[in-house]
Write a protein that holds these residues in place. Structure first.
Motif, PDB file in Angstrom:
ATOM      1  N   SER A 235      25.807 -19.218  28.149  1.00  0.00           N
ATOM      2  CA  SER A 235      26.472 -20.048  29.148  1.00  0.00           C
ATOM      3  C   SER A 235      27.433 -21.029  28.496  1.00  0.00           C
ATOM      4  O   SER A 235      28.542 -21.268  29.000  1.00  0.00           O
ATOM      5  CB  SER A 235      25.430 -20.806  29.983  1.00  0.00           C
ATOM      6  N   ILE A 236      27.032 -21.597  27.381  1.00  0.00           N
ATOM      7  CA  ILE A 236      27.907 -22.529  26.669  1.00  0.00           C
ATOM      8  C   ILE A 236      29.172 -21.820  26.198  1.00  0.00           C
ATOM      9  O   ILE A 236      30.290 -22.324  26.362  1.00  0.00           O
ATOM     10  CB  ILE A 236      27.167 -23.169  25.477  1.00  0.00           C
TER      11      ILE A 236
ATOM     12  N   LYS B 275      35.036 -20.993  26.874  1.00  0.00           N
ATOM     13  CA  LYS B 275      36.213 -20.141  27.051  1.00  0.00           C
ATOM     14  C   LYS B 275      36.973 -20.514  28.316  1.00  0.00           C
ATOM     15  O   LYS B 275      38.214 -20.573  28.326  1.00  0.00           O
ATOM     16  CB  LYS B 275      35.789 -18.671  27.092  1.00  0.00           C
ATOM     17  N   GLU B 276      36.226 -20.769  29.393  1.00  0.00           N
ATOM     18  CA  GLU B 276      36.864 -21.139  30.668  1.00  0.00           C
ATOM     19  C   GLU B 276      37.592 -22.477  30.548  1.00  0.00           C
ATOM     20  O   GLU B 276      38.738 -22.625  30.998  1.00  0.00           O
ATOM     21  CB  GLU B 276      35.812 -21.202  31.766  1.00  0.00           C
TER      22      GLU B 276
ATOM     23  N   LEU C  28      35.279 -34.183  23.887  1.00  0.00           N
ATOM     24  CA  LEU C  28      34.040 -33.564  24.341  1.00  0.00           C
ATOM     25  C   LEU C  28      32.959 -34.625  24.357  1.00  0.00           C
ATOM     26  O   LEU C  28      32.727 -35.294  23.346  1.00  0.00           O
ATOM     27  CB  LEU C  28      33.627 -32.427  23.401  1.00  0.00           C
ATOM     28  N   VAL C  29      32.298 -34.791  25.514  1.00  0.00           N
ATOM     29  CA  VAL C  29      31.170 -35.725  25.627  1.00  0.00           C
ATOM     30  C   VAL C  29      29.918 -34.894  25.874  1.00  0.00           C
ATOM     31  O   VAL C  29      29.737 -34.328  26.949  1.00  0.00           O
ATOM     32  CB  VAL C  29      31.380 -36.734  26.778  1.00  0.00           C
TER      33      VAL C  29
ATOM     34  N   PHE D   1      33.257 -25.968  20.488  1.00  0.00           N
ATOM     35  CA  PHE D   1      34.539 -26.659  20.673  1.00  0.00           C
ATOM     36  C   PHE D   1      35.161 -27.208  19.393  1.00  0.00           C
ATOM     37  O   PHE D   1      36.323 -27.607  19.401  1.00  0.00           O
ATOM     38  CB  PHE D   1      34.359 -27.822  21.658  1.00  0.00           C
ATOM     39  N   VAL D   2      34.420 -27.233  18.291  1.00  0.00           N
ATOM     40  CA  VAL D   2      34.901 -27.974  17.135  1.00  0.00           C
ATOM     41  C   VAL D   2      36.162 -27.368  16.523  1.00  0.00           C
ATOM     42  O   VAL D   2      37.043 -28.099  16.045  1.00  0.00           O
ATOM     43  CB  VAL D   2      33.782 -28.134  16.083  1.00  0.00           C
ATOM     44  N   GLN D   3      36.297 -26.057  16.534  1.00  0.00           N
ATOM     45  CA  GLN D   3      37.508 -25.473  15.963  1.00  0.00           C
ATOM     46  C   GLN D   3      38.735 -25.827  16.792  1.00  0.00           C
ATOM     47  O   GLN D   3      39.788 -26.175  16.243  1.00  0.00           O
ATOM     48  CB  GLN D   3      37.360 -23.955  15.837  1.00  0.00           C
TER      49      GLN D   3
END
Length: 270
Positions: A80-81, A86-87, A98-99, A138-140
């Motif tokens: 799911s993550i 991607k979405e 990002l929080v 998300f880090v990249q």
């Protein structure tokens, strides 16, 4: 905001920072602190996307707050993550904040494993593996943004334990040290790591906490957090005044008294 949430030391600023014009994703924000923070940031002129498991709740919030982005995500589910990431990145390629907000709190009795093990495993999965997987997703992308921020959410209980919530305390202590360590690794990138450390806040994290006199009113907490973000651009840890009692007991030399006070005052605390 991203320029505001600096995790590395920089020369002092002469004016408050502008927290507008950012693109912010807050998974786990369909209620409580996450939702209140999302709405405040949207009001400040940021593009905000909230995430949660309940599609009906997401649809309701989108209808009530025009311009608020939504995405379905279960932070306990790695697939799911990945799907949500991607979405989000396809729809909001300018994402720069990002929080990692999602978290749960469970009361446990460690006298008998059957009374705590399932709860403990759920807490660790949500509160520790969830943020780790979110950061990995998300880090990249964030490293490609000229000024990006990852906000982790620990707790005053990372520093002073509440007796009835051992796994929650431990999970937030893990987030504190994770934040410290990842900040060191990403010091050579454009990504800052900022740790939000709430005290007990009037949310539904535990039964009865929304009515607790011990807990800080939600609107007061979020207002103070936003003020800190605006006025302390170099802060690595965002600490409202109420959490400092828990955060600095050991440094002040009154840790034992803080533990005793916390555990005699109220069954709710985060």
């Amino acid at each position: 905001m991203s320029a505001l949430w600096r995790a590395r030391r920089a020369p002092p600023k002469l004016t408050d920072m502008n927290i507008t014009g950012n693109t912010v994703f807050i998974p786990g924000s369909t209620s409580g602190i996450g939702l209140a923070l999302a709405l405040e940031l949207q009001a400040k002129g940021n593009t905000v996307i909230i995430g949660g498991r309940r599609t009906d709740r997401l649809a309701q919030l989108a209808a009530e707050h025009p311009g608020l982005g939504t995405v379905e995500i279960d932070s306990t589910d790695p697939a799911s993550i990945q799907s949500a990431a991607k979405e989000v990145l396809a729809t909001y390629p300018d994402l720069n904040v990002l929080v990692a907000m999602a978290g749960i709190m469970r009361i446990e009795d460690w006298h008998r494993p059957e009374s705590f093990l399932e709860n403990a495993e759920a807490v660790v999965t949500t509160n520790v593996l969830g943020p780790i997987r979110l950061i990995a997703a998300f880090v990249q992308h964030l490293q490609t943004r000229p000024d990006a921020t990852i906000v982790t959410v620990s707790s005053g209980l990372a520093f002073t334990p509440l007796k009835v919530t051992p796994s929650y305390n431990a999970s937030k202590a893990a987030i504190h040290m994770l934040s410290e360590s990842v900040r060191l690794q990403l010091a050579d990138t454009s990504v800052k790591i900022v740790e939000l450390e709430p005290p007990s806040v009037r949310t539904s994290l535990l039964p009865g906490q929304q009515e607790s006199d011990f807990a800080m009113p939600l609107d007061e907490f979020v207002s103070e957090v936003v003020t800190l973000l605006e006025t302390q651009p170099d802060a690595r840890e965002i600490q409202v005044e109420r959490v400092k009692f828990l955060r600095y007991g050991e440094a002040r030399g009154d840790y034992d008294q803080v533990v005793a006070t916390l555990n005699s005052a109220d069954p709710h605390g985060n």
